[in-house]
Structures are given as structure tokens and as C-alpha cells.
Design a protein around this motif. Structure first.
Motif, PDB file in Angstrom:
ATOM      1  N   ILE A   1       0.810  -4.245  -3.235  1.00 57.91           N
ATOM      2  CA  ILE A   1       2.174  -4.767  -3.308  1.00 57.91           C
ATOM      3  C   ILE A   1       2.479  -5.564  -2.034  1.00 57.91           C
TER       4      ILE A   1
ATOM      5  N   VAL B   1       8.623  -6.150  -2.489  1.00 54.94           N
ATOM      6  CA  VAL B   1       9.513  -5.445  -3.414  1.00 54.94           C
ATOM      7  C   VAL B   1      10.881  -6.089  -3.259  1.00 54.94           C
TER       8      VAL B   1
ATOM      9  N   ALA C   1       8.494  -4.768  -7.875  1.00 56.89           N
ATOM     10  CA  ALA C   1       7.310  -4.903  -7.038  1.00 56.89           C
ATOM     11  C   ALA C   1       6.476  -6.107  -7.480  1.00 56.89           C
TER      12      ALA C   1
ATOM     13  N   THR D   1       3.525  -4.608   3.259  1.00 53.69           N
ATOM     14  CA  THR D   1       4.514  -4.774   2.195  1.00 53.69           C
ATOM     15  C   THR D   1       5.894  -5.014   2.803  1.00 53.69           C
TER      16      THR D   1
ATOM     17  N   VAL E   1       9.913  -5.085   1.934  1.00 59.39           N
ATOM     18  CA  VAL E   1      10.931  -4.668   0.976  1.00 59.39           C
ATOM     19  C   VAL E   1      12.214  -5.427   1.313  1.00 59.39           C
TER      20      VAL E   1
ATOM     21  N   HIS F   1       9.827   3.315  -2.862  1.00 57.33           N
ATOM     22  CA  HIS F   1       8.659   2.474  -2.594  1.00 57.33           C
ATOM     23  C   HIS F   1       7.930   2.839  -1.302  1.00 57.33           C
TER      24      HIS F   1
END
Length: 485
Positions: free
Chosen positions: A17, A20, A25, A210, A212, A226
Motif C-alpha cells: 500500500i 490510503v 487503500a 505508506t 495516509v 490501517h
């Protein structure tokens, strides 16, 4: 950020991922394919390069796909949340104005906003169906990105981060903050016109982590989803999150919280340490010159006394640019290094004021002590004139905020309607302090002829995400006649 790095991660870890956004995602391969689909779309438009490409898109995920595609074609980019906000950017010429079909469907759009440049409506489109190993290597030097800030100058100014500067800035941030490949970084909901909105996701993607990003109204209710293990927050947003978590919440193990763009009160820091994270880092930086100093929170002292980060030269100087002795207050200046800006795009006079002789002057007052730590005393213009002596307000406001147990306190001095030398204590909260507290404050400021208390449920704040207090607007509310001393 160079598309080649994104494509490299898409080949190495296609299913991991990358983003997000609002709970949805997106893996690295899908991210890369979306950016490539946009690149191919824009390449087919044969847009002449006459200035920056203006991306007026509110959805941050869509903004990223579009911006990375345009930069891969050599365009400098600048973002706005809506087409109507483009006029505030003071752009004289542009290569194109970009909007999306998803956001503009059914809405009237004034084409004159584009000032004669092509108006490009990006359709709803699926990511390119392309195998990871076939993602094309980009040989062209990518374009840069334009940020705008009001933090230092008090009015919006634009800063260009070219590709090389962005790479230097990113590499420096990753090294100093010890970012790792397993990072799931909650970047808030900042737009790409802000330093946080631009730099934080890039930091995560640069190392294959990742990012977010949550723009939903109830974003903080989804904060712990997440597997988030790192976050950057403003004091205002942190307070909202802690209220949602409740007083009985336990700290999240190995969670790293960075707090910036405002003073963190002792009450809020203690609550965060007790119920949220045992690794709290206070950061001092600016859009022009990021991460100048920091402190790892362990107690009240760390909220006030910061240490310049390892590669920074930070000095306190007097009005003649002479270095102040330890213990003497003066203006903060920081020696410029790789990844820093060196001027504003519009305003040679303002550039000359804040960028001088290889240094950046953020407009803050400070003082060093013997151990090499320094304290920020507030903005150079935010002082109380007490019978001819100018006193920085930031330390006083921080103490009052802590003692009154309120969200924020601002102090303003001026002449009252009847001509008295008046101090106004403006409180962001639900009720005025009790009689004993008011009398104690009045005694502490006995040199003023009058001390007046005003309570507002919500202070006027900036809307760009950092939610800084708009002190001039607040002053106008309590001194509508504009008097000051």
C-alpha cells in the motif's frame, strides 16, 4: 518527486500500500498506473509551456496523480482547492488550468479563470493496464512544485521547489527523522499547496512506505485504522484527537508523533504522553527552511527549549546582524543548506528582507542558553509595549494558557475607547476565568491602566490545514478602532 522512483517501487513491491486516501487503500502498482494514465493523457494534449500548470482539484489523491504526471512532462505545478481559488495565487501566466470531471460535473466553470490558457478537464479514467516492468523510464528532468505560505511574511508568498531541491529536502528529512520502509505515516489532510501536504507523503513514498491522507470531516475517528505508526499533527488537531480517544486511552506502542506549527501547551503534551504516544517530537521549521530545531518531549522544559538539528547553524542576532551573547534575546536566523528555498517567486523586496547573506530570517525572536538550546519567544512583531519596554508575548501566553486550562490565550495592548493604556487578554474557551484568577492577572499586569478579558469559543485561524491563529484578525475583534501602542 520523480516518477521513476514511484515506478521503481511499483516494480519491487507492487502489492504494498502506497496511499490510503479517505479510507481507500491504493497499492504501489495502482498508484503508478494512475500516474502513468494521467501522463499519457496530458502528453496527448500538446500543452505549450508558458508558465506553471495550475491544478485546481480538491481531492488530494487525484491531485497527486495529476501533479506527478505534469511534472514528468517538465511542467512546474501549483495547486488550489477550487477553480475559484486560483485568483488568490496571483499567477500572471499559466500553461494550463486543470480540473477534474468528477469535481466539476454539473457546476458552471468560468473559463476566464484560465486567463486564455488551455482549460483541461481530466475525465474519470482507469489506471493504465500495464505490467510493472513496462512502466516507462522517464528521461526528462521533472518539473518543480510551487508552495505558498503566509507564516513568515503575513501574506501569501510563493516558493518554487525544483526537482533537485525536493530531492535534497526529502533525503534530509528521512535521515534526520529516521524514517523507515515500514512507516505508515498519517499525513493529515493538507493540500499540495502547503509544505506539509507536499513533503510528508513524498517522504513516505521515497522510502517505499505508506502515506495516509484523510480529508473527511470525521477523519480523526478513523485515525487508528490501517496500522498507522507515525503522524504529524498541529496542536489543534492533536487536541481534537485526544478528546476522541478519551482520558482512559493507553499510549500506542512505538508510535512516533511529531507536533509543529504552533506552541504545544504542557497540559496537551502531558495528555498526549499519557494517552497516545511516548515518543513525542516537537518540531520547529518553516516552508522556506524546514526542520530547523526539535526536542523529544520528556517534560515541560522540552516544550520551550529546543536544539538545532544536527546539520543546522542557527544563530540569534541583534538589529545589526551581530551575534547576541548567550542569554540575550534577538532575532533568529538560520544558515541555508540543501533543500532550503533562497527567495520568493513574487516580491524581490520581501525576499531581500527574509533571505540575506546565505541566511533565512523566519521573523521569530529567540534566546540561547549555555547548553546550546534556545527558546522561541514569539514573532518579532508580537510584543507588549509596557511603559516603553518591549516584552515578547509567547512565553507569557503559554503560561497563562497552562494556568487557565484553556485552548489558547492571546495578549494585545492598545488604547481603549476612553484613551486608557489597556491590555486585552483574549481567551479561546467556553467561559471567563474566575474572579481570583482575573485579579491575579490584573496584579501581574499592574503597569497597564486597565486589563480587559474577552472570551471567544473559537479563534479566527488559517484554513490551509495548519490552523494558525490569525492574530491580526483577532486584534481587530478586540480593538475594532485599530488602536495599538
Amino acid at each position: 518527486m520523480n516518477l521513476n522512483r514511484l515506478y521503481e517501487w511499483a516494480r519491487l513491491q507492487p502489492a504494498k500500500i502506497a496511499l490510503v486516501h479517505n479510507g481507500i487503500a491504493v497499492d504501489y502498482l495502482t498508484f503508478a498506473r494512475a500516474a502513468e494514465a494521467n501522463r499519457v493523457f496530458f502528453e496527448g494534449k500538446n500543452i505549450p509551456a508558458k508558465g506553471p500548470a495550475v491544478v485546481a482539484v480538491g481531492n488530494v489523491a487525484d491531485s497527486w496523480f495529476i501533479v506527478l504526471a505534469l511534472q514528468a512532462l517538465g511542467f512546474d505545478t501549483i495547486c488550489a482547492p477550487t477553480p475559484e481559488a486560483v485568483s488568490l495565487l496571483n499567477i500572471k501566466t499559466m500553461s494550463c488550468l486543470v480540473v477534474t470531471e468528477a469535481e466539476q460535473a454539473g457546476k458552471p466553470l468560468d473559463a476566464s479563470i484560465a486567463m486564455g490558457a488551455p482549460l483541461v478537464v481530466v475525465p474519470r479514467m482507469r489506471p493504465q493496464e500495464i505490467a510493472p516492468e513496462q512502466l516507462p523510464l522517464q528521461a526528462r528532468m521533472p518539473g518543480g512544485h510551487i508552495l505558498y505560505t503566509s507564516g513568515t511574511t503575513g501574506e501569501n508568498k510563493k516558493l518554487l521547489l525544483d526537482a533537485a531541491t525536493t530531492e535534497q529536502r526529502t533525503a534530509r528529512q528521512i535521515t534526520i527523522r529516521a524514517f523507515t520502509h515500514d512507516m505508515v505515516f498519517h499525513c493529515g489532510g493538507f493540500g499540495l499547496w502547503s509544505a506539509a501536504g507536499w513533503s510528508l507523503p513524498i517522504d513516505a513514498w521515497h522510502i517505499g512506505g505508506t502515506a495516509v491522507i484523510d480529508q473527511r470531516a470525521d477523519s480523526l475517528r478513523h485515525f487508528s485504522e490501517h496500522g498507522v505508526n507515525r503522524a504529524f499533527m498541529t496542536p489543534v488537531t492533536l487536541r481534537e484527537l485526544l478528546e476522541l480517544r478519551g482520558a482512559d486511552a493507553r499510549p500506542i506502542e512505538h508510535f512516533v508523533l511529531a507536533v509543529g506549527t504552533g506552541f504545544l501547551s504542557l497540559e496537551l503534551a502531558e495528555r498526549a504522553y499519557r494517552t497516545f504516544s511516548r515518543e513525542i517530537r516537537i518540531a520547529y521549521g518553516a516552508t522556506e527552511c524546514p526542520l530547523m530545531a526539535s526536542a523529544d518531549y520528556a517534560g515541560e522544559e522540552d516544550l520551550h527549549w529546543l536544539l538545532p538539528v544536527e546539520d543546522r547553524i542557527l544563530e540569534i542576532v541583534d538589529e545589526n546582524d551581530r551575534i547576541c551573547p548567550t542569554g540575550e534575546q534577538g532575532k533568529i536566523r538560520v544558515k541555508l543548506t540543501g533543500g532550503d528555498c533562497t527567495s520568493y517567486l513574487d516580491g524581490a523586496e520581501t525576499s531581500a528582507e527574509f533571505f540575506r547573506h546565505g541566511y533565512f530570517y523566519p521573523g521569530d525572536l529567540g534566546v540561547f542558553r549555555d547548553d546550546g538550546k534556545f527558546r522561541i519567544l514569539g514573532r518579532a512583531g508580537d510584543v507588549l509595549n509596557i511603559q516603553g519596554s518591549k516584552v515578547p508575548v509567547a512565553p507569557i501566553e503559554a503560561q497563562l494558557q497552562m494556568r487557565l486550562g484553556v485552548r489558547a490565550v492571546c495578549l494585545f495592548a492598545g488604547l481603549s475607547d476612553d484613551g486608557k493604556d489597556e491590555l486585552v487578554v483574549v481567551i479561546e474557551g467556553d467561559e471567563a476565568p474566575g474572579e481570583a484568577q482575573r485579579e491575579a492577572i490584573e496584579r501581574a499586569f499592574g503597569k497597564f491602566e486597565r486589563v480587559r478579558f474577552e472570551v471567544l469559543k473559537v479563534f479566527p485561524r488559517t484554513t490551509g490545514g495548519t490552523q494558525k491563529i490569525m492574530r491580526e484578525e483577532l486584534r481587530k475583534l478586540v480593538f475594532p478602532q485599530g488602536s495599538s501602542n
